[in-house]
Design a protein around this motif. Structure first.
Motif, short mmCIF file in Angstrom:
data_model
loop_
_atom_site.label_atom_id
_atom_site.label_comp_id
_atom_site.label_asym_id
_atom_site.label_seq_id
_atom_site.Cartn_x
_atom_site.Cartn_y
_atom_site.Cartn_z
N ALA A 68 -11.48 5.44 -4.45
CA ALA A 68 -11.29 5.19 -5.88
C ALA A 68 -10.26 4.09 -6.11
O ALA A 68 -10.43 3.22 -6.98
CB ALA A 68 -10.86 6.47 -6.59
N GLU A 69 -9.18 4.11 -5.31
CA GLU A 69 -8.17 3.06 -5.43
C GLU A 69 -8.75 1.71 -5.04
O GLU A 69 -8.44 0.69 -5.67
CB GLU A 69 -6.97 3.39 -4.53
N ALA A 70 -9.60 1.70 -4.02
CA ALA A 70 -10.24 0.44 -3.62
C ALA A 70 -11.16 -0.07 -4.72
O ALA A 70 -11.20 -1.28 -5.01
CB ALA A 70 -11.02 0.64 -2.32
N ALA A 71 -11.89 0.84 -5.36
CA ALA A 71 -12.77 0.44 -6.47
C ALA A 71 -11.95 -0.11 -7.64
O ALA A 71 -12.33 -1.11 -8.26
CB ALA A 71 -13.62 1.62 -6.92
N ASP A 72 -10.82 0.55 -7.93
CA ASP A 72 -9.94 0.05 -8.99
C ASP A 72 -9.41 -1.34 -8.65
O ASP A 72 -9.30 -2.21 -9.53
CB ASP A 72 -8.77 1.02 -9.21
N ALA A 73 -9.06 -1.53 -7.38
CA ALA A 73 -8.54 -2.84 -6.96
C ALA A 73 -9.62 -3.91 -7.07
O ALA A 73 -9.33 -5.04 -7.50
CB ALA A 73 -8.02 -2.75 -5.52
N GLN A 74 -10.84 -3.58 -6.69
CA GLN A 74 -11.93 -4.54 -6.83
C GLN A 74 -12.17 -4.88 -8.30
O GLN A 74 -12.39 -6.04 -8.66
CB GLN A 74 -13.20 -3.97 -6.20
N ARG A 75 -12.11 -3.86 -9.15
CA ARG A 75 -12.28 -4.09 -10.58
C ARG A 75 -11.15 -4.96 -11.12
O ARG A 75 -11.37 -5.87 -11.93
CB ARG A 75 -12.34 -2.75 -11.31
N ALA A 76 -9.93 -4.69 -10.66
CA ALA A 76 -8.78 -5.47 -11.11
C ALA A 76 -8.92 -6.93 -10.70
O ALA A 76 -8.60 -7.85 -11.47
CB ALA A 76 -7.49 -4.89 -10.55
N ARG A 77 -9.40 -7.15 -9.49
CA ARG A 77 -9.59 -8.54 -9.03
C ARG A 77 -10.66 -9.23 -9.87
O ARG A 77 -10.52 -10.41 -10.23
CB ARG A 77 -9.98 -8.56 -7.55
N VAL A 198 -6.02 -1.73 -14.04
CA VAL A 198 -5.29 -0.51 -13.70
C VAL A 198 -3.94 -0.83 -13.07
O VAL A 198 -2.93 -0.21 -13.39
CB VAL A 198 -6.14 0.37 -12.75
N ASP A 199 -3.91 -1.81 -12.17
CA ASP A 199 -2.67 -2.15 -11.48
C ASP A 199 -1.68 -2.75 -12.49
O ASP A 199 -1.97 -3.78 -13.11
CB ASP A 199 -2.95 -3.16 -10.37
N PRO A 200 -0.50 -2.14 -12.67
CA PRO A 200 0.43 -2.62 -13.71
C PRO A 200 0.95 -4.03 -13.46
O PRO A 200 1.14 -4.80 -14.40
CB PRO A 200 1.56 -1.58 -13.68
N GLN A 201 1.18 -4.38 -12.20
CA GLN A 201 1.68 -5.72 -11.91
C GLN A 201 0.64 -6.78 -12.25
O GLN A 201 0.95 -7.79 -12.89
CB GLN A 201 2.07 -5.84 -10.43
N LEU A 202 -0.60 -6.55 -11.84
CA LEU A 202 -1.66 -7.50 -12.16
C LEU A 202 -1.89 -7.57 -13.66
O LEU A 202 -2.17 -8.65 -14.21
CB LEU A 202 -2.95 -7.11 -11.44
N ALA A 203 -1.79 -6.43 -14.34
CA ALA A 203 -1.98 -6.42 -15.79
C ALA A 203 -0.92 -7.28 -16.48
O ALA A 203 -1.24 -8.06 -17.39
CB ALA A 203 -1.92 -4.98 -16.31
N ASN A 204 0.33 -7.16 -16.05
CA ASN A 204 1.38 -7.98 -16.65
C ASN A 204 1.18 -9.46 -16.35
O ASN A 204 1.42 -10.32 -17.22
CB ASN A 204 2.75 -7.53 -16.14
N GLN A 205 0.75 -9.77 -15.14
CA GLN A 205 0.50 -11.17 -14.80
C GLN A 205 -0.63 -11.73 -15.66
O GLN A 205 -0.57 -12.89 -16.10
CB GLN A 205 0.15 -11.30 -13.32
N ALA A 206 -1.66 -10.93 -15.91
CA ALA A 206 -2.75 -11.38 -16.77
C ALA A 206 -2.26 -11.59 -18.21
O ALA A 206 -2.70 -12.52 -18.90
CB ALA A 206 -3.90 -10.37 -16.74
N SER A 337 -5.67 -4.79 0.52
CA SER A 337 -4.84 -3.66 0.95
C SER A 337 -5.51 -2.33 0.63
O SER A 337 -5.51 -1.40 1.46
CB SER A 337 -3.48 -3.75 0.26
N ALA A 338 -6.10 -2.22 -0.54
CA ALA A 338 -6.76 -0.96 -0.92
C ALA A 338 -7.97 -0.69 -0.04
O ALA A 338 -8.22 0.46 0.36
CB ALA A 338 -7.17 -1.02 -2.39
N LEU A 339 -8.73 -1.72 0.29
CA LEU A 339 -9.89 -1.54 1.16
C LEU A 339 -9.47 -1.09 2.56
O LEU A 339 -10.10 -0.20 3.16
CB LEU A 339 -10.69 -2.84 1.24
N TRP A 340 -8.40 -1.68 3.08
CA TRP A 340 -7.91 -1.28 4.40
C TRP A 340 -7.45 0.17 4.38
O TRP A 340 -7.68 0.92 5.34
CB TRP A 340 -6.78 -2.20 4.85
N ARG A 341 -6.76 0.57 3.32
CA ARG A 341 -6.32 1.96 3.23
C ARG A 341 -7.51 2.92 3.18
O ARG A 341 -7.49 3.98 3.80
CB ARG A 341 -5.44 2.16 1.99
#
Length: 363
Positions: A68-77, A198-206, A337-341
């Motif tokens: 789920a975290e990997a899917a969120d990371a893919q969505r964030a990207r 979802v990722d707060p850091q990426l959200a702020n950068q956006a 990183s999320a995919l590797w985890r």
């Protein structure tokens, strides 16, 4: 002994003891019964089986969480890439409008190749934006309405281009408004995307990138309005109020940038957006806003203003591009990183389960 000569044992003579078959060791063959052996194995295997079941449940939960975290990371990207493509398209649209306006002021012929080249750059960014927006609307269906509105505005781009060089002032004004509507619709997409990350850091950068894109947009509107005022050396009704509104909107988005940006982002902006042109543009703007008290603000050179403001916009865009590149890199890093985890958790769970099965097989 009987008379017949046959031997009869005495009743008190020694007799060998009879084995007690109720004792496991006294039965033929000795050792434990097969049922008892099975019982011992079950007792040994039971804790292992329970542990394996717990491991399977825990591993499944961890694997699903990592997936789920990997899917969120893919969505964030995906959303981050869309945000970058959106703000870059806004920049190209603003440049196209500026080149078109300059061509009109030159009579409609001199420098037409500049407009043609800029339109090609805009078209390339439109293609990139549409591809990214389609991925974003698939990843987050809630974006459908906002993206559809921007698509409708993009569909009017060719009409705006066709009317932009018409000799009729009313037609060209309509064309300019279509360009402005397109920029506004695209900025709405850029503003909505961070809330879906979802990722707060990426959200702020956006949010930082979207805020700077809006600042650039308002600066472009100021450039056109102030140049028109300075060219005629007078104010028409409502123009000073319109300029004050644009300045207020710009300052609001700059305040958002200052609030959301981290130390590195603010330092990068301060380093890039500085210099004589920045100071000149700010000075001429403030002088014009005070022209009701001091009319000397209306006497400034419109070309000097246009050059200074254009360089200010260029510097803001350069800062935005740097921050956009950083956003894309960080989004890729988070996704990787999320995919590797996720893969590590799944493989680790399988290996532990295999080791437990091997241990059970040896018993």
């Amino acid at each position: 002994m009987a008379a017949t000569g046959q031997f009869r044992p005495s009743p008190t003579a020694y007799r060998p003891p009879v084995a007690d078959t109720t004792v496991a060791g006294h039965r033929r063959g000795g050792g434990l019964r097969r049922g008892a052996l099975r019982s011992v194995r079950v007792q040994l295997l039971a804790p292992i089986l329970v542990a394996m079941a717990g491991l399977a449940v825990l591993g499944s939960v961890q694997t699903l969480t990592a997936a789920a975290e990997a899917a969120d990371a893919q969505r964030a990207r995906t959303l981050a890439t869309t945000a970058v493509g959106t703000v870059r398209l806004v920049h190209e649209v603003e440049r196209e409008l500026a080149e078109t306006t300059a061509l009109r002021q030159r009579g409609g012929e001199a420098g037409r190749q500049l407009v043609t080249a800029q339109r090609q750059r805009t078209d390339a960014m439109v293609t990139a934006y549409r591809a990214a927006a389609n991925r974003a609307r698939t990843a987050v269906p809630a974006l459908e309405t906002t993206i559809r509105t921007a698509d409708a505005a993009l569909d009017g781009l060719e009409g705006a281009r066709a009317a932009a060089l018409e000799p009729d002032a009313e037609t060209t004004s309509t064309s300019d408004q279509l360009y402005h509507n397109l920029s506004t619709a695209l900025l709405a997409v850029a503003d909505e995307l961070p809330a879906r990350v979802v990722d707060p850091q990426l959200a702020n950068q956006a949010r930082v990138v979207a805020a700077l894109s809006a600042v650039e947009h308002y600066d472009a509107l100021e450039r056109a309005l102030v140049r028109a005022i300075l060219a005629r050396k007078s104010l028409q009704p409502g123009e000073l109020g319109a300029l004050a509104t644009l300045v207020g909107q710009r300052n609001e988005r700059m305040a958002e940038f200052d609030r959301v940006a981290d130390t590195t982002e603010r330092a990068l902006f301060s380093t890039i957006v500085q210099g004589r042109d920045v100071e000149t543009a700010n000075h001429l703007r403030e002088a014009l806003l005070a022209s009701e008290r001091d009319p000397s603000g209306l006497t400034a050179d419109p070309d000097a203003w246009y050059t200074a403001q254009s360089n200010l916009i260029r510097r803001i865009n350069l800062a935005s591009l740097r921050l956009s590149d950083r956003l894309e890199r960080d989004a890729t890093r988070v996704e990787t990183s999320a995919l590797w985890r996720a893969w590590g958790t799944a493989i680790g769970t399988v290996c532990l389960a295999g080791a437990a099965l091997a241990a059970a097989a040896l018993l």
